[in-house]
Write a protein that holds these residues in place. Structure first.
Motif: not given
Ligand code: SF4
Length: 302
Positions: A126-133
């Motif tokens: 993941c990246t910080s942009a999509n970690a939650i998703e």
């Protein structure tokens, strides 16, 4: 930047059929010479979709490795081979394998800031942009190991209200941003939107108005009616923000938040890389094969 250097870069790019990708934390002159400037996710997607023969990756080692995993038919050059990421170096594949053995049912989510060998042991990157998703995609009762950034991992855990097994890694550059810096900026610029990166320590994240990766910060700066922004991430992003929003004001949360590895690459090193072609980053085929699925899933999320 001098016209002669830019002309030389243009010539060499044409000769090599090359494209230059630069991370948001690169020196301003390097960002200005790039075909694309972006965050890790945007650049990984550009690398995968590019029809160039050569990708000059102006960033740090794990980013070039990720591009090499996604685009094995291209030559990926890292203009300064010593530009590594201290956070990525905090997770060793052998240690992760041992930790996985202690948690046999756990899924591994690896922040893209990790080595190819760690990615090879991972279910999804993941990246910080999509970690939650990415984490949300797993059932609530699924045990998750998040590696290597404890701050991003704990932010995801708090946002989703679930327990996550955290690796003990962190970004030294983001550690320079302290709660007192945010409090000081709040007093100095009471109308500013304070945006911080989830790699910051939790006490800093708690004081911010927005918690975003660098791509999210660029979007917020563009779309918000606010005119002043405090930027809680590596200072290099401010070059892009000012360029894209000349009428708005951007202030670093801490001038000390500098990643010296990101700053190693200069225009001269880009010229040398394209001329000599001697700084290729490769990934062993068996490691690439194991890491590819996790990286491809990351690119599909978000
Ligand atoms: S800013 Fe931090 S996480 Fe990013 S490359 Fe530098 S040390 Fe690694």
């Amino acid at each position: 930047m001098s016209d002669a250097v830019m002309e030389r870069i243009r010539e060499l790019k044409a000769k090599r059929n090359a494209v230059i990708l630069a991370h948001n934390y690169q020196l301003g002159e390097v960002q200005d010479a790039a075909d694309w400037v972006g965050d890790s996710l945007e650049l990984a997607r550009k690398a995968a979709a590019s029809d160039a023969d050569v990708i000059v990756f102006c960033g740090v080692h794990f980013m070039a490795e990720t591009a090499a995993i996604l685009a094995p038919d291209k030559k990926v050059l890292l203009p300064e081979p010593s530009a590594g990421c201290p956070m990525a170096d905090m997770a060793d594949a052998k240690d992760l394998a041992a930790f996985k053995a202690e948690h046999p049912g756990a899924a591994v989510v690896a922040y893209v800031n990790s080595s190819a060998a760690v990615k090879a042991l991972t279910d999804v990157c993941c990246t910080s942009a999509n970690a939650i998703e990415v984490v949300q995609h797993f059932p609530k009762d699924q045990e998750i190991i998040f590696v290597p950034d404890k701050h991003l991992g704990s932010y995801v855990a708090r946002r989703l209200g679930r327990e996550i097994l955290l690796w003990n890694g962190f970004c030294p550059s983001h550690m320079w941003i302290r709660p007192e810096d945010i409090e000081r900026r709040r007093k100095e610029f009471p109308d500013a939107v304070i945006m911080v990166h989830p790699e910051c320590r939790p006490e800093v994240v708690e004081l911010a108005d927005e918690v975003l990766g660098t791509g999210g910060m660029c979007r917020m700066a563009r779309e918000s009616d606010a005119t002043t922004f405090v930027i809680g991430t590596e200072v290099g992003l401010i070059h892009r923000l000012k360029k894209e929003n000349p009428d708005k004001r951007f202030v670093a949360a801490s001038e000390q938040a500098i990643c010296m590895n990101m700053k190693k690459i200069t225009l001269d090193s880009v010229v040398r890389a394209l001329d000599k072609m001697d700084c290729q980053v490769t990934v062993e085929p068996e490691v690439r094969e194991k890491a590819l699925g996790a990286v491809e899933r990351m690119v599909q999320f978000g």
